[in-house]
Structures are given as C-alpha cells and as structure tokens.
Design an enzyme around this catalytic site. Structure first.
Site, PDB file in Angstrom:
ATOM      1  CE  LYS A 188      89.586  14.280  71.809  1.00 15.99           C
ATOM      2  NZ  LYS A 188      89.657  13.867  70.388  1.00 15.99           N
ATOM      3  CD  GLU A 217      89.460  19.427  65.585  1.00 14.28           C
ATOM      4  OE1 GLU A 217      89.386  18.446  66.351  1.00 14.28           O
ATOM      5  OE2 GLU A 217      90.479  19.698  64.927  1.00 14.28           O
TER       6      GLU A 217
HETATM    7  O1  KIV Z   1      94.251  15.321  69.374  1.00 14.92           O
HETATM    8  C1  KIV Z   1      93.931  16.361  69.960  1.00 14.92           C
HETATM    9  O2  KIV Z   1      94.764  17.075  70.507  1.00 14.92           O
HETATM   10  C2  KIV Z   1      92.502  16.693  70.006  1.00 14.92           C
HETATM   11  C3  KIV Z   1      92.026  18.002  70.495  1.00 14.92           C
HETATM   12  C4  KIV Z   1      92.759  19.206  70.294  1.00 14.92           C
HETATM   13  C5  KIV Z   1      90.573  18.131  70.586  1.00 14.92           C
HETATM   14  O3  KIV Z   1      91.714  15.876  69.647  1.00 14.92           O
END
Ligand code: KIV
Length: 266
Positions: free
Chosen positions: A114, A184
């Site tokens: 991500k 978010e």
């Molecule tokens: O770092 C994280 O836990 C996140 C999410 C909660 C989307 O990016």
C-alpha cells in the site's frame, strides 16, 4: 481449506457488490487468529509505529521495522491477502528504489503493498510496480505520511470540489493499475460518490458505509491501544482491561506464592 484471497477475489467482490473486510495485524499470533476469523486482507499498517512501537507518528518507522513485522504476519496467514504499508520515504526518492523496497516486501511474504498519496511521480511508481508483478493498494483522503503538509489530522473532501478532486486522483490511480484504494477520513456522501464512479473497490477508513470494504486498526478493534480512539473506530472488546486484570493477578500470585503450583513445576 479456504481459498487464498487474491487480487482476483477482490475484483470479484467489487463486481458482485459483496463487501470485504481488512484489518491490521503486526505480529504472528494476532495475524493467525485474524486469518482464522475469515478477514479478507491483513494489513501490516505503518500505524504500528504508534500502536506497537509507541512513536507519535507513522513517520518514525522504516523499511527495517516494516520488514520484521511483515515477515511475522505473513508466517501467521494462510487465507487472507497480506498487504504491507510502504513506510515514509521508502518509495519517494526514485522509481528504482521504490521497486526494490516494494519487491523486498513481496520477497518476504507480502502479496501486495500500500502506498499513500497522489502525484505524477506516484502514478509512475504504481505503473512500474504493477508492471513488475507487485499489486498496489492506493490510499487517498487523509494520508498520515502527509500529516505535516496537510496541517494535522483533518477530514478531507469536505466540499463538492474537494470530493471531485479526490475522485479524479482515484481515477488516475485506477488507470495506473491499483487494485483497490483506501479512503481515509472522507465524509460518507463524498466517499459514496467516489465509490460509485470507480471500477476498483474503495476501502473505508473513516469514510462511511458506502465504500466496498472497511479497514480498521486491530488495536482499536480489540481495545488494546488506549492513547486515543478515532471517532470512526469500533471497539469490540477491552483488551487493555483484560491485560491489566491478568497482569495484576499474576503479580499477586507470584508475590503471594500461589504461582507456580504443584502442576506447574518439574
Ligand atoms: O497504517 C494503517 O494502519 C493504515 C490503515 C488503517 C488504513 O494505513
């Protein structure tokens, strides 16, 4: 034996309208139980900087720490998709190091990475990663790694214009090849509009009920992290109280001589 969740499963969820669940995990045993519970994707979020390591922001973790947590979680998971958050500055300097760093996560057990934000450079990174066989989850709206440029923990997409801007960014990310996008802290109506206009699923992190999926931080869900609680999180149990109660009982038992018992000695 349940089938492994892949990018194809996620694609099918969007097509059929079936909601899916994402939960963070940072260690082997938590990941194992989350997987056993049937969660679709386990995220090694860089939120671990705060929840597991006690830092103030997510800026403080690097590749070294994220790799350790990724390996631990991946060892515990057999069904869910394993997604690792790329830490601050691990994909920003140049495309070659972005591919190398993301590739390292895949080599160590992640099924996808991500990355946060939107820019022409980020679009190039996404293209190169997907061309290299690395599935990418995008992250728009409030992006914690941009905390200082955003000026704090602020809700994003508060006006119709701001929602359109996020939608345009999301469409560009989709075109570049992401398989899903975390939204978010975006108001529910805006997130609904964005979700309805994308072919890849949106994953709500405080973006309401109309996204295709939901993600929360496991320490919030289990009531373990108590420094603060985001408005959008739901606490399903009170692990803090449980840990306190157990630790106090153990302390008492040790000090009173009740531990160990006959059964607990060789
Ligand atoms: O770092 C994280 O836990 C996140 C999410 C909660 C989307 O990016």
């Amino acid at each position: 034996m349940t089938k492994k969740i892949t990018v194809n499963t996620i694609k099918k969820y969007k097509e059929s309208g079936e909601k899916f669940s994402v939960l963070t995990a940072y260690d082997y045993s938590t990941a194992k139980y989350i997987d056993e519970a049937g969660i679709d994707a386990v995220l090694i979020g860089d939120s671990l900087a705060m929840t597991a390591l006690g830092y103030e922001t997510t800026h403080c973790v690097g590749m070294e720490e994220m790799l350790i947590f990724t390996k631990a979680v991946a060892r515990g998971v057999s069904h869910a998709m394993v997604v690792t958050d790329m830490p601050f500055l691990s994909y920003h300097t140049d495309i070659a190091s972005a591919v190398n760093n993301c590739g390292l996560m895949i080599k160590n057990g992640a099924n996808a990475v991500k990355i946060e934000g939107y820019s022409d450079y980020i679009l190039d990174v996404i293209k190169r990663l997907t061309q290299s066989g690395i599935p990418v989850m995008g992250h728009l709206g409030f992006t914690p790694q941009f905390l200082n440029t955003l000026g704090g923990y602020k809700i994003q997409g508060k006006t119709p214009e701001a929602v359109e801007e996020i939608l345009n960014q999301a469409k560009a990310l989709e075109k570049a090849g992401v398989f899903s996008i975390v939204l978010e802290m975006v108001p529910e109506s805006g997130a609904k509009h964005i979700t309805e206009n994308l072919t890849v699923p949106t994953i709500s992190c405080g973006a309401g009920r109309y996204c295709d999926a939901q993600v929360l931080v496991c320490d919030d869900v289990f009531g373990k992290f108590s420094d603060f609680k985001p408005k959008f999180a739901r606490k399903y149990c009170d692990m803090k109280s449980l840990i306190l109660e157990c630790a106090k009982k153990y302390n008492d038992d040790v000090k009173s001589g009740r531990f160990p018992s006959d059964d607990e000695v060789f």
